[in-house]
Design an enzyme around this catalytic site. Sequence first.
Site, PDB file in Angstrom:
ATOM      1  N   GLN A   1      36.277  93.914 146.194  1.00  0.00           N
ATOM      2  CA  GLN A   1      36.623  94.934 145.194  1.00  0.00           C
ATOM      3  C   GLN A   1      36.853  96.299 145.858  1.00  0.00           C
ATOM      4  O   GLN A   1      37.819  96.998 145.549  1.00  0.00           O
ATOM      5  CB  GLN A   1      35.506  95.044 144.144  1.00  0.00           C
ATOM      6  CG  GLN A   1      35.938  95.861 142.926  1.00  0.00           C
ATOM      7  CD  GLN A   1      34.771  96.405 142.114  1.00  0.00           C
ATOM      8  OE1 GLN A   1      33.617  96.338 142.515  1.00  0.00           O
ATOM      9  NE2 GLN A   1      35.080  96.949 140.950  1.00  0.00           N
TER      10      GLN A   1
ATOM     11  N   TYR B   1      19.182  91.055 146.754  1.00  0.00           N
ATOM     12  CA  TYR B   1      20.279  91.994 147.035  1.00  0.00           C
ATOM     13  C   TYR B   1      19.699  93.368 147.392  1.00  0.00           C
ATOM     14  O   TYR B   1      20.057  93.970 148.412  1.00  0.00           O
ATOM     15  CB  TYR B   1      21.173  92.082 145.796  1.00  0.00           C
ATOM     16  CG  TYR B   1      22.289  93.089 145.859  1.00  0.00           C
ATOM     17  CD1 TYR B   1      23.404  92.879 146.666  1.00  0.00           C
ATOM     18  CD2 TYR B   1      22.252  94.243 145.073  1.00  0.00           C
ATOM     19  CE1 TYR B   1      24.433  93.794 146.697  1.00  0.00           C
ATOM     20  CE2 TYR B   1      23.284  95.162 145.096  1.00  0.00           C
ATOM     21  CZ  TYR B   1      24.373  94.933 145.913  1.00  0.00           C
ATOM     22  OH  TYR B   1      25.399  95.841 145.934  1.00  0.00           O
TER      23      TYR B   1
HETATM   24  N1  SER Z   1      27.770  96.516 141.540  1.00  0.00           N
HETATM   25  C1  SER Z   1      26.709  95.907 142.263  1.00  0.00           C
HETATM   26  C2  SER Z   1      26.184  94.720 141.572  1.00  0.00           C
HETATM   27  O1  SER Z   1      26.231  94.693 140.365  1.00  0.00           O
HETATM   28  C3  SER Z   1      25.589  96.865 142.483  1.00  0.00           C
HETATM   29  O2  SER Z   1      25.724  97.483 143.685  1.00  0.00           O
HETATM   30  O3  SER Z   1      25.682  93.843 142.191  1.00  0.00           O
END
Ligand code: SER
Length: 315
Positions: free
Chosen positions: A12, A142
């Site tokens: 993206q 994450y």
């Molecule tokens: N846009 C990302 C996500 O939703 C957050 O950094 O994982």
Amino acid sequence: MNRILVTGATGQIGSELVPALRKKYGPENVIAAWHKTQPDRELLAGGPFCVLDARDSVAVEKIITEYRIDAIYHLAALLSASAEKDPQLAWDVNMNGLRNMLEAARKFTCSLFFPSSIGAFGPSTPADNTPQDTIQRPTTIYGITKVTGELLCDYYFRRFHVDARGLRFPGLISYKTIPKGGTTDYAVEIFYAAAKHKKYECFLKEGTRLDMMYMPDAIRAAVELMEADPARLMHRNAFNVAAMSFSPEELYHAIKKHIPDFTMTFQVDPARQAIADSWPHRMDDSAARMEWAWRPEYDLAAMTKEMLEKLSHLR
Ligand code: SER
């Protein structure tokens, strides 16, 4: 900055960062590296490209020496929801990829941009006006890779003088490439659904307020940070950057001003809701404003207007 490598070039951010860098520094000076997702014709025709798995340290060093790279935008990573589905893979890609890039940056004297995220915060972080320096105990894999990445980048700067810099990006909204596997993806999906079908089923519940940013601001932020005078930087990894903060229903109302018969319903995805609930509502970005003059250009109204104009061909 002369020769730039962008990993995750088909993602993206990468799909918009690569053309912006090619415009600024010359097409031949920006090497677009992709791994799983095939590039579009524009990316292939626009300048040099290569296939690269950032986890392969030998391949990373080969590309960096072959193209005489001196700046790296290391974007290749799994997003929050995908990472939660396969935490082992997320650690492997997000951490081993970054470590290889930092090692290559150390050996071959490259600067390095690392995208951190609102995901680097957790439920014990103050959710409103989240300070630049605060508690970071994320509960997602994450987020754990993002905090570790921030610390590792700062370590390489202090220990080995690698010019590593980073941003904590909010959810990013864009019309060119749809994000894959993120928690903030609803804020992109909603525009496609509004333009095509005039209805959207939202996977986050009402009242879920999160920081968001329109992609042109995000691209400019990354480039401006990498160009900032290092003498002015008190922080490095990673700066809070903010532009707008809204809940799904506020975004819905902003879209409805342009498409009056647009409707939205809710079908909450518990996994992504739990991730969103652990993230801040609005970050304080005063350190970025002071240290390298960060200013967003798009608010909710300006972003909504432009997104719907750009997607009007879908109607
Ligand atoms: N846009 C990302 C996500 O939703 C957050 O950094 O994982």
